[in-house]
Design a protein around this motif. Structure first.
Motif, PDB file in Angstrom:
ATOM      1  N   TYR A 420       0.818  -1.218   0.000  1.00  0.00           N
ATOM      2  CA  TYR A 420       0.000   0.000   0.000  1.00  0.00           C
ATOM      3  C   TYR A 420       0.853   1.270   0.000  1.00  0.00           C
ATOM      4  O   TYR A 420       0.382   2.342  -0.391  1.00  0.00           O
ATOM      5  CB  TYR A 420      -0.955  -0.002   1.197  1.00  0.00           C
ATOM      6  N   CYS A 532       0.109   9.781  -1.028  1.00  0.00           N
ATOM      7  CA  CYS A 532      -0.716   8.888  -0.235  1.00  0.00           C
ATOM      8  C   CYS A 532      -1.555   9.737   0.704  1.00  0.00           C
ATOM      9  O   CYS A 532      -1.341  10.955   0.807  1.00  0.00           O
ATOM     10  CB  CYS A 532       0.139   7.897   0.563  1.00  0.00           C
ATOM     11  N   ARG A 635      -7.113   1.216  -1.886  1.00  0.00           N
ATOM     12  CA  ARG A 635      -5.643   1.222  -1.865  1.00  0.00           C
ATOM     13  C   ARG A 635      -5.082   0.412  -0.702  1.00  0.00           C
ATOM     14  O   ARG A 635      -3.885   0.119  -0.649  1.00  0.00           O
ATOM     15  CB  ARG A 635      -5.130   2.648  -1.818  1.00  0.00           C
ATOM     16  N   THR A 636      -5.913  -0.012   0.273  1.00  0.00           N
ATOM     17  CA  THR A 636      -5.447  -0.798   1.412  1.00  0.00           C
ATOM     18  C   THR A 636      -5.673  -2.298   1.228  1.00  0.00           C
ATOM     19  O   THR A 636      -5.492  -3.070   2.157  1.00  0.00           O
ATOM     20  CB  THR A 636      -6.165  -0.353   2.692  1.00  0.00           C
TER      21      THR A 636
END
Length: 843
Positions: A420, A532, A635-636
């Motif tokens: 991630y 991020c 995204r995790t």
């Protein structure tokens, strides 16, 4: 081998439908020799009608607009950060260093135990003990009784040993080949090693071990097999010219040294001959004296000793060792004597160098021989340390007792790298100090369809062969020299089994991994890959939404380290997270940052469950069951899936399952649909056919779109959503749209139903989604309508991209050979013995 392949990509990432349908007005395929022009306004009308309806269907069933709205509502609780690539790669390298250090320390303890056991060993001829021959276990005679030195042993498959059948209550000691059944061994030494092995076994996570003690890593056997295959093709001819052979050998070593690869500390020439008429001191004076960096090890074949003095002189004058091979027994007893000579300086100085190997496929595993399409190779690296005799009376002799080693699956390295943090297209890779790949997402060690096999040189793939855009080897050379720094370049990454291309600009960051010969690199794609974000929700609400039945986490991602302690090893990642958040298990090590972010994603995406359920319950919606699945990924590694049809009614049963390797989150990549959606304009859908094995999987269409966190261009991608629909449903929508026109009376003068017109709907890489001939679906337009594709290239609608595949293989057909010459060649018997000796040397 270098293979170049050409792919088509769109010049601009417009909404694919508008781009490609508008090109149909420029050129159509005409059947029957007549030509008919289609007005651009008509094609635009078709595109607008079909594109509008498909976007409406995709947005409705995927819930993309709802999810975009939810992330917008949480904007106040989000902090966007730019990724510091150098800081990231240094931290990841530190994590790997700690893992490698644990392995090396375990080996050091075993080395110390072995050396201590040998030091303290005393012969006791009265000692009685029992042992078994491992080859004979579970063997019975004609009466059904266990054979001598055999016995009944329970062997059970164990997942920690890649499901090989093992027995955890017994240890195995491999004895030399010249140790015969009932021969004498040292039981005290065996017991000492066994006790230490048990301690190490309990302390090292079992998932990290495939075996603890080995004398040689498995990839060496591939070298031996390859060497023997080439030896079998050699034959004796003429007279051996030792002066020419020695000169060539010295030149080979010199040329290799100039490349800067490998180690120059131990170099040797093995001279296998039936005699030498000269000492060739002129050659040694020119190439090896006075430094004598290259040791000479002559092997005299046969009982004749007339030339022994010359060969002994060569060995003594060049810090080597002379051996005479008179019988077959000498092969087993004396061939390996050179090892003691080479290791003597290290024995005397007690230098226990730690050696790490390149990546290799473990040959002892059944699946290493042939692998199905759905299987992945088990790549290993081995850490090994030598075991020396520490007795005072033998220390000056430099006696090498053996080697202790452990295999480390490369997958364990990937667990130390949180995917991630690397973004959608980012990845980590590691290489050896020779530039060979230890791990890289583009490494392809297998070849073949169906049952896959290992490539001959898979363990020596150089970084320059996968990062081939770096023409000057800037990145490779910096990493080989163990430097820390950054580098950037534009790259073309092939995806979807090599059929599609993504053009990215990557920033590379690299550093060395202390205590190992490896260097670590990280690639981050520019744009959304450089950013991020961190969300913030309470544990209570996050855990509540994480426990929904439609939520799944990436199988190969490490949210919590369940390998460290035995009591955690059978926990799923979801169970481990819940246990960690309960606060009742302080020894469970978890990635707190990742867990916080996955809780945030669970809360933001939770409304989709109720939204999808309402669509399922509304009987008027999706009455023809054209839309089958809605899916979400964040995204995790969190994913949600909703079925609009029963599981057994799904057209593509493999989608979003473990069999669909490119469609799910893996240790080193995001799903394909996620990656492709991320490169589109936010809010637009990307449509494609999945290129899975088997033509039946071409009967669905995937539609995906990315969810951007902020409105800014540099905003990170928060998630991707999409739907799977039936191909015939998708095509019916297109044929309906193509029958529309602007005529007031509703009677259209032209449509795709006309026999003289062939209509194609293609995706943004030129693959056919819709065609009148159903069998053309999924084919590249250039294969079907080459002239049309060339016109699109000339107009700039697409551009040609050339890829190079340096890992490709050419099929080689071996020629049959007549073995009759072996009966006529007087030197064949001698040469066969030489080949045997040389084969033994490489072992």
């Amino acid at each position: 081998m270098q293979v170049d392949r050409s792919c088509a990509v769109p010049r601009a990432q417009f909404t694919w439908l508008l781009l490609l349908c508008s090109t149909l007005s420029i050129r159509t395929n005409v059947v029957g020799g007549s030509h008919q022009s289609i007005p651009a306004s008509v094609v635009k009308l078709w595109a607008s009608a079909f594109g509008g309806e498909m976007k409406s269907i995709s947005a409705k069933y995927s819930g993309s607009q709802l999810l975009q709205k939810k992330y917008k509502e949480f904007e106040h609780a989000v902090r966007v950060e730019e990724i510091d690539g150098l800081r990231l790669v240094k931290r990841l390298a530190k994590n790997m260093e700690e893992m490698f250090h644990k392995k090396a320390q375990a080996m050091k303890r075993l080395v110390e135990a072995a050396e201590e056991a040998h030091l303290q060993h005393e012969e006791d001829p009265e000692l009685q003990y029992e042992y078994f021959n491992a080859v004979l276990i579970n063997e019975v005679d004609a009466e059904g009784n266990s054979v001598e030195l055999g016995g009944e042993f329970i062997l059970q498959p164990n997942e920690h040993f890649n499901n090989l059948s093992v027995n955890l209550s017994l240890s195995v000691v491999q004895v030399p080949t010249n140790m015969y059944n009932k021969g004498h061994i040292a039981p005290q030494t065996v017991q000492k090693l066994t006790d230490t092995l048990i301690q190490v076994w309990e302390e090292i996570p079992q998932e990290n071990i495939s075996r603890l003690i080995r004398s040689m890593p498995s990839h060496c056997w591939e070298v031996i097999q390859h060497f023997r295959e080439h030896l079998d093709k050699l034959f004796a001819q003429g007279i051996g010219m030792l002066d020419i052979a020695l000169t060539e050998a010295f030149n080979l070593l010199s040329d290799f040294n100039k490349t800067g690869r490998g180690s120059e500390c131990s170099q040797a020439i093995m001279l296998v001959t039936d005699g030498a008429v000269d000492t060739y001191d002129a050659i040694f004076d020119k190439y090896n004296w006075p430094e004598r960096k290259v040791r000479i090890f002559p092997y005299l074949i046969g009982r004749e000793s007339a030339f022994a003095d010359n060969l002994k002189w060569m060995a003594c004058a060049n810090k080597g060792y002379f051996t005479q091979i008179s019988t077959l027994a000498d092969v087993q007893e004396n061939v390996m004597e050179y090892l003691h000579v080479l290791s003597r300086p290290k024995v005397i100085d007690q230098e226990h160098d730690t050696v790490w190997t390149e990546a290799y496929i473990d040959s002892t595993l059944p699946q290493a021989q042939k692998l199905e399409d759905g299987q992945s190779p088990v790549l290993m690296t081995t850490v090994a340390m030598p075991v020396f005799s520490t007795k005072n009376e033998t220390r000056n002799h430099g006696i090498l007792l053996g080697v202790v080693g452990t295999d480390v699956p490369v997958s364990e390295l990937l667990k130390t790298i949180p995917k991630y943090k690397l973004g959608i297209h980012g990845y980590a890779f590691a290489i050896t100090n020779n530039g060979y790949i230890l791990t890289h997402p583009d490494l392809r060690p297998l070849y073949g369809d169906g049952k896959k096999r290992r490539k001959p040189n898979y363990s020596s793939v150089d970084l320059s062969e996968v990062e081939w855009e770096d023409k000057d080897d800037t990145l490779r050379n910096a990493m080989v020299n163990r430097k820390t720094g950054a580098f950037s370049m534009e790259v073309t990454k092939s995806v979807d089994k090599g059929k599609r291309v993504l053009i990215l600009h990557n920033d590379y960051y690299y550093t060395d991994i202390k205590g190992t010969p490896f260097s670590l690199g990280v690639a981050l794609s520019r744009g959304h890959g450089n950013f991020c974000f961190r969300g913030n929700v309470t544990v209570e609400e996050g855990l509540h939404d994480l426990e929904h039945p439609d939520v799944a986490l990436a199988d190969e991602w490490t949210y919590c380290n369940t390998d460290e302690h035995p009591e955690h090893r059978y926990l799923s990642q979801m169970e481990a997270i819940k246990l960690h958040l309960s606060g009742h298990e302080p020894h469970l090590q978890c990635d707190k940052e990742l867990i916080q972010e996955v809780l945030f994603d669970a809360v933001v995406t939770a409304p989709l469950e109720a939204y999808w359920t309402s669509l399922v319950l509304n009987k008027s919606e999706n009455s023809d069951k054209g839309v089958e699945i809605a899916y979400l990924g964040t995204r995790t590694g969190l994913s949600r899936i909703n079925l609009f049809v029963l599981p057994d009614e799904l057209t593509n049963q493999d989608f979003l399952t473990a069999e669909d390797k490119e469609g799910v989150f893996n240790a080193d990549h995001f799903p394909l649909w996620y990656k492709r959606a991320a490169e589109q304009v936010p809010g637009t859908f990307i449509y494609s056919l999945p290129f899975n094995t088997g033509s039946e999987n071409k009967s669905v269409v995937l539609a995906s779109t990315a969810i951007q966190l902020l409105d800014e261009r540099k905003s990170p991608i928060a998630a991707a959503v999409g739907i799977q629909m039936k191909l015939d449903f998708f095509q019916r929508k297109f044929w309906t749209a193509s029958r529309q026109c602007t005529a007031l009376d509703g009677k259209c003068s032209i449509s795709c139903d006309d026999e003289n017109i062939n209509c194609y709907l293609i995706d943004n890489n030129g693959f056919i989604l819709v065609a009148e001939d159903y069998t053309l679906t999924g084919n590249f337009l250039g294969q079907v309508e080459g002239a049309v594709m060339n016109k699109l290239l000339q107009m700039g609608s697409f551009k040609r991209v050339t890829l190079y595949d340096y890992q490709a293989l050419c099929r080689v057909y071996s020629e049959s050979s007549d073995s009759g010459h072996t009966l006529l060649d007087p030197y064949f018997a001698f040469f066969a013995a030489v080949k045997w000796i040389v084969a033994e040397l490489v072992m």
